[in-house]
Design a protein around this motif. Sequence first.
Motif, mmCIF file in Angstrom:
data_model
loop_
_atom_site.group_PDB
_atom_site.id
_atom_site.type_symbol
_atom_site.label_atom_id
_atom_site.label_comp_id
_atom_site.label_asym_id
_atom_site.label_seq_id
_atom_site.Cartn_x
_atom_site.Cartn_y
_atom_site.Cartn_z
ATOM 1 N N PHE A 237 44.077 2.761 -25.172
ATOM 2 C CA PHE A 237 44.333 3.145 -23.777
ATOM 3 C C PHE A 237 45.314 2.219 -23.062
ATOM 4 C CE2 PHE A 237 40.450 0.520 -23.678
ATOM 5 C CZ PHE A 237 40.752 -0.402 -22.684
ATOM 6 N N LEU A 238 45.713 1.120 -23.704
ATOM 7 C CA LEU A 238 46.726 0.246 -23.103
ATOM 8 C C LEU A 238 48.132 0.562 -23.608
ATOM 9 C CD1 LEU A 238 44.872 -3.202 -23.185
ATOM 10 C CD2 LEU A 238 45.157 -1.661 -21.246
ATOM 11 N N ASN A 239 48.258 1.577 -24.428
ATOM 12 C CA ASN A 239 49.564 1.900 -25.009
ATOM 13 C C ASN A 239 50.459 2.683 -24.059
ATOM 14 O OD1 ASN A 239 48.915 0.666 -27.361
ATOM 15 N ND2 ASN A 239 49.144 2.468 -28.659
ATOM 16 N N VAL A 240 51.746 2.372 -24.110
ATOM 17 C CA VAL A 240 52.762 3.147 -23.395
ATOM 18 C C VAL A 240 53.933 3.326 -24.356
ATOM 19 C CG1 VAL A 240 54.311 3.246 -21.427
ATOM 20 C CG2 VAL A 240 52.088 2.125 -21.182
ATOM 21 N N PRO A 241 54.291 4.573 -24.742
ATOM 22 C CA PRO A 241 53.554 5.800 -24.419
ATOM 23 C C PRO A 241 52.377 6.003 -25.361
ATOM 24 C CG PRO A 241 55.440 6.329 -25.774
ATOM 25 C CD PRO A 241 55.493 4.840 -25.540
ATOM 26 N N ASP A 242 51.474 6.909 -24.973
ATOM 27 C CA ASP A 242 50.349 7.269 -25.819
ATOM 28 C C ASP A 242 50.848 8.125 -26.988
ATOM 29 O OD1 ASP A 242 47.671 7.918 -26.663
ATOM 30 O OD2 ASP A 242 47.982 9.866 -25.719
ATOM 31 N N LYS A 243 50.436 7.767 -28.201
ATOM 32 C CA LYS A 243 50.906 8.507 -29.372
ATOM 33 C C LYS A 243 49.821 9.362 -30.015
ATOM 34 C CE LYS A 243 54.287 5.021 -30.947
ATOM 35 N NZ LYS A 243 53.855 3.832 -30.164
ATOM 36 N N ILE A 244 48.572 9.199 -29.604
ATOM 37 C CA ILE A 244 47.496 9.833 -30.359
ATOM 38 C C ILE A 244 46.645 10.797 -29.535
ATOM 39 C CG2 ILE A 244 47.331 8.004 -32.066
ATOM 40 C CD1 ILE A 244 45.031 6.822 -30.486
ATOM 41 N N GLY A 245 46.961 10.974 -28.256
ATOM 42 C CA GLY A 245 46.300 11.995 -27.462
ATOM 43 C C GLY A 245 44.853 11.716 -27.123
ATOM 44 N N GLN A 246 44.451 10.449 -27.096
ATOM 45 C CA GLN A 246 43.080 10.108 -26.710
ATOM 46 C C GLN A 246 42.938 10.150 -25.188
ATOM 47 O OE1 GLN A 246 40.234 8.055 -28.825
ATOM 48 N NE2 GLN A 246 40.847 9.945 -29.809
ATOM 49 N N ALA A 247 41.678 10.160 -24.734
ATOM 50 C CA ALA A 247 41.422 10.158 -23.291
ATOM 51 C C ALA A 247 42.025 8.913 -22.660
ATOM 52 C CB ALA A 247 39.916 10.209 -23.034
ATOM 53 N N LYS A 248 42.683 9.094 -21.541
ATOM 54 C CA LYS A 248 43.377 7.981 -20.893
ATOM 55 C C LYS A 248 42.432 7.235 -19.953
ATOM 56 C CE LYS A 248 47.792 10.426 -21.020
ATOM 57 N NZ LYS A 248 48.167 9.774 -22.280
ATOM 58 N N ALA A 249 42.657 5.954 -19.817
ATOM 59 C CA ALA A 249 41.937 5.160 -18.830
ATOM 60 C C ALA A 249 42.608 5.344 -17.475
ATOM 61 C CB ALA A 249 41.940 3.687 -19.221
ATOM 62 N N SER A 250 41.869 5.081 -16.409
ATOM 63 C CA SER A 250 42.456 5.115 -15.083
ATOM 64 C C SER A 250 43.426 3.954 -14.928
ATOM 65 C CB SER A 250 41.368 5.017 -14.017
ATOM 66 O OG SER A 250 40.765 3.721 -14.047
ATOM 67 N N GLU A 251 44.371 4.094 -14.021
ATOM 68 C CA GLU A 251 45.304 2.995 -13.758
ATOM 69 C C GLU A 251 44.549 1.743 -13.311
ATOM 70 O OE1 GLU A 251 48.633 2.695 -14.189
ATOM 71 O OE2 GLU A 251 48.417 4.570 -15.287
ATOM 72 N N LYS A 252 43.480 1.952 -12.561
ATOM 73 C CA LYS A 252 42.700 0.811 -12.103
ATOM 74 C C LYS A 252 42.062 0.076 -13.273
ATOM 75 C CE LYS A 252 39.011 -0.539 -8.955
ATOM 76 N NZ LYS A 252 38.093 -0.107 -7.897
ATOM 77 N N ASP A 253 41.505 0.825 -14.231
ATOM 78 C CA ASP A 253 40.857 0.181 -15.366
ATOM 79 C C ASP A 253 41.868 -0.447 -16.318
ATOM 80 O OD1 ASP A 253 38.338 0.628 -14.474
ATOM 81 O OD2 ASP A 253 37.895 2.313 -15.797
ATOM 82 N N ILE A 254 43.054 0.125 -16.415
ATOM 83 C CA ILE A 254 44.108 -0.516 -17.209
ATOM 84 C C ILE A 254 44.459 -1.866 -16.588
ATOM 85 C CG2 ILE A 254 46.543 -0.375 -17.860
ATOM 86 C CD1 ILE A 254 46.118 2.652 -18.204
ATOM 87 N N GLY A 255 44.621 -1.876 -15.272
ATOM 88 C CA GLY A 255 44.888 -3.138 -14.585
ATOM 89 C C GLY A 255 43.743 -4.124 -14.736
ATOM 90 N N LEU A 256 42.526 -3.613 -14.670
ATOM 91 C CA LEU A 256 41.349 -4.459 -14.821
ATOM 92 C C LEU A 256 41.297 -5.076 -16.213
ATOM 93 C CD1 LEU A 256 38.630 -5.491 -13.770
ATOM 94 C CD2 LEU A 256 37.631 -3.284 -14.411
ATOM 95 N N ALA A 257 41.627 -4.289 -17.226
ATOM 96 C CA ALA A 257 41.631 -4.814 -18.596
ATOM 97 C C ALA A 257 42.640 -5.943 -18.747
ATOM 98 C CB ALA A 257 41.938 -3.697 -19.584
ATOM 99 N N TRP A 258 43.846 -5.747 -18.209
ATOM 100 C CA TRP A 258 44.860 -6.793 -18.320
ATOM 101 C C TRP A 258 44.446 -8.039 -17.533
ATOM 102 C CZ3 TRP A 258 47.911 -7.226 -22.085
ATOM 103 C CH2 TRP A 258 48.513 -6.108 -22.694
ATOM 104 N N GLU A 259 43.802 -7.835 -16.403
ATOM 105 C CA GLU A 259 43.343 -8.991 -15.630
ATOM 106 C C GLU A 259 42.328 -9.801 -16.421
ATOM 107 O OE1 GLU A 259 41.059 -10.112 -11.457
ATOM 108 O OE2 GLU A 259 41.514 -8.023 -11.930
#
Length: 335
Positions: A237-259
């Motif tokens: 879910f941290l990939n850009v772009p997504d290559k495998i069509g899995q469910a995406k995380a919210s932008e907030k949770d992506i930011g939270l993961a990186w934090e």
Amino acid sequence: MGCGSSKPATKDATPIEKAASEPVGPIGARKKTSEPGSENIAKKLSPLPTSGLVPVEFGLVKGLEFGPKSAPALLVVQEWWGINEDIKEKAMMLHQRGGCRVFIPDIYKGKTTVEVAEAKHMYDSLNWPSAVQELIQASEYLISTGSPKVAAIGFCMGGALAIAASQYGKIEAAVGCYGLPQYDICPPHKVASPIQIHVGSKDDYMSVQSAEEFAAKVKGAGGSPELYIYEGAGHAFLNVPDKIGQAKASEKDIGLAWERIETFLWKHIGPFSSTESVNQSTVHQQNQEKVPSTAMEIFSEDAHSNRATNGASTEGLQDAPHTETTPSTGHSVVA
């Protein structure tokens, strides 16, 4: 099968997804967390060009390097696609945000692909013990050439390798994003460094259960695991772009993961020159209990103190059965 596979993997299919042979119940309750600093950390800086990465070769190890040799170093380990632009951009972003020296080990020795079938072939052909030793040799190279400390972060296959490298005492900490090693590659009781694991609740390739079991075994052996589960997110879910069509995380949770990743890494291999990274860590610490998030935190170092603060007993946590996620505006509670 691993990252990018066309169908879900079984537990014993790969070094990434294999779960414990004997069941171990997750420890304590899972509660929703809140860390609004994620909106700030998700804010993008002007990216550094990946062309600045310099090819390096020593012994049997090849890779790409960037950053001052005197800075703490970070191994950034590829997915099964090889060293593509995405992993280069992640490495440069982490350098930019933390001031660290980054090294991307070339596990596939120059091979890359965008095709799932070819990626699976390279993945299946990988000599895992040899790949882990390449990370150890890379950490020794970084130390011998000026870096005071080394940590590792990897994604999918790279996450499994990063955590496997933590058993040899050569790295200060390891982050595995949706990737875990098989027990024969890295027995949990041998994990010698603090580790942090990130997984989506809808990941078809690495189950939440396998992550919980691995973390529980590390914890039971006296290790320091952190496990974060992102409700509704799929694999990579941290990939850009997504290559495998899995469910995406919210932008907030992506930011939270990186934090969480940055706070953990900088804690273990700092100090760093980036004031932004320091500022984000401060935001994280001050605001972690204010705004609800869909992400869940397990096995955090602060769990016992937060649990005590909330009036909950910590007695018997290690043997406590799994309980369902419950709403909370406080910090999650497992250690």
